[in-house]
Design an enzyme around this catalytic site. Structure first.
Site, PDB file in Angstrom:
ATOM      1  N   SER A  85       0.828  -1.202   0.000  1.00 11.14           N
ATOM      2  CA  SER A  85       0.000   0.000   0.000  1.00 11.14           C
ATOM      3  C   SER A  85       0.868   1.260   0.000  1.00 11.14           C
ATOM      4  CB  SER A  85      -0.957  -0.046   1.193  1.00 11.14           C
ATOM      5  OG  SER A  85      -1.956   0.936   1.086  1.00 11.14           O
ATOM      6  N   ASP A 145     -10.193  -3.751  -4.893  1.00  6.41           N
ATOM      7  CA  ASP A 145      -9.401  -2.757  -4.163  1.00  6.41           C
ATOM      8  C   ASP A 145      -9.436  -1.452  -4.930  1.00  6.41           C
ATOM      9  OD1 ASP A 145      -7.552  -1.322  -2.679  1.00  6.41           O
ATOM     10  OD2 ASP A 145      -5.817  -2.443  -3.412  1.00  6.41           O
ATOM     11  N   HIS A 178      -8.293  -4.766  -0.321  1.00  7.45           N
ATOM     12  CA  HIS A 178      -7.128  -4.085   0.224  1.00  7.45           C
ATOM     13  C   HIS A 178      -6.830  -4.601   1.636  1.00  7.45           C
ATOM     14  CE1 HIS A 178      -4.315  -0.698  -0.064  1.00  7.45           C
ATOM     15  NE2 HIS A 178      -4.445  -0.598   1.242  1.00  7.45           N
TER      16      HIS A 178
END
Length: 289
Positions: free
Chosen positions: A147, A232, A262
């Protein structure tokens, strides 16, 4: 279609909370409270906290002489830290056979760009020189980030292409100006992502190539492995970055994990897809190294 494990995860999450600077301390404490207790974490041969030229880091070494990778955690540049990722880094080191140097970079909103990226660059440089003393092999140095951590790894590759030899990016944020999809955002909604971005790279800073790597000149960057999740909100920009790398002549492997959301990567106790993706990434690392 969402995987049943992803549906259960989202149901347990409930409605996403609005992220604010005032709430950040409580949010960080909540993240720490959610980690597995120490007796439920994987045992690793050697774990120690180290100082990388002023940047706090943690070394996970599954065996003496193991190849080492830099690990850069996610959490919107703001929420996570060494403790939130400790259980996962132990699992990853054990499952992959790679030692990890996890970077406790300075977080936003207290320390916006360039502080987090500066810390990652410092830690990478320190690791090259200190590897022998820690009994790990940094002859070839991959960097792994999830991320926001993926953004920092990609940003480091843009800033200093020779700092690392491989970028392994798990659902990375790659474009400050990307419009997030209206669907598939339950685990990371647009409001939260906008706050994270603005806290890290306010205003025109977000357009810098090392902040938005998708907008950078990518020729000559290190090879990459890019993993995205089907459901996501960062999926499209992660896959666009992989495609842009390929167009620029950079060797890249892109892998979309179907049914997932995610955050799945760092939670092997909840997601079978985490365990299988770790195995895939480990195989790719060993193939290259």
């Amino acid at each position: 279609m969402l995987h049943p494990e992803a549906r259960a995860y989202l149901a347990a999450m409930g409605e996403p909370e609005v992220v604010t600077a005032e709430a950040i301390t409580a949010a960080r404490a909540q993240m720490r409270e959610a980690v597995p207790p120490p007796d439920e974490r994987v045992a690793v041969e050697h774990v120690s906290d180290v100082d990388a030229h002023g940047v706090p880091c943690r070394l996970y070494r599954p065996r003496p002489g193991a190849p080492v990778a830099l690990y850069v955690h996610g959490g919107g540049w703001a929420l996570h830290d060494l403790e939130t990722h400790d259980a996962f880094c132990r699992y990853l080191a054990d499952a992959s056979g790679f030692a990890l140097l996890a970077v406790d970079y300075r977080r936003t909103p207290e320390h916006p760009y360039p502080a987090p990226l500066d810390d990652v660059e410092t830690a990478a440089g320190w690791l090259r020189g200190a590897a022998s003393a820690m009994d790990v092999d940094a002859t070839r140095l991959p960097a792994i980030g999830d991320s926001a951590g993926g953004n920092l790894v990609a940003g480091l590759a843009v800033r200093a292409p020779r700092a690392i030899d491989l970028q392994v990016l798990l659902y990375p944020a790659t474009d400050r100006r990307a419009v997030l999809p209206a669907e598939d955002n339950a685990a990371l909604d647009a409001r939260a992502m906008e706050w994270f971005w603005e806290a890290y790279a306010p205003g025109e800073v977000g357009d810098l190539p090392e902040v938005s790597p998708l907008r950078a000149e990518l020729a000559g960057l290190p090879p990459a492995v890019v993993v995205t999740a089907e459901h996501d909100s960062l999926r499209d920009q992660g896959e666009a970055y992989a495609a842009a790398l390929a167009e620029a002549g950079v060797a890249v492997v892109a892998h979309r994990v179907l049914g997932q959301v995610h955050g799945f990567w760092r939670q092997p106790d909840l997601f079978g897809a985490s365990r299988s993706t770790v195995a895939t990434v480990a195989a790719l690392l060993h193939h290259r190294y």
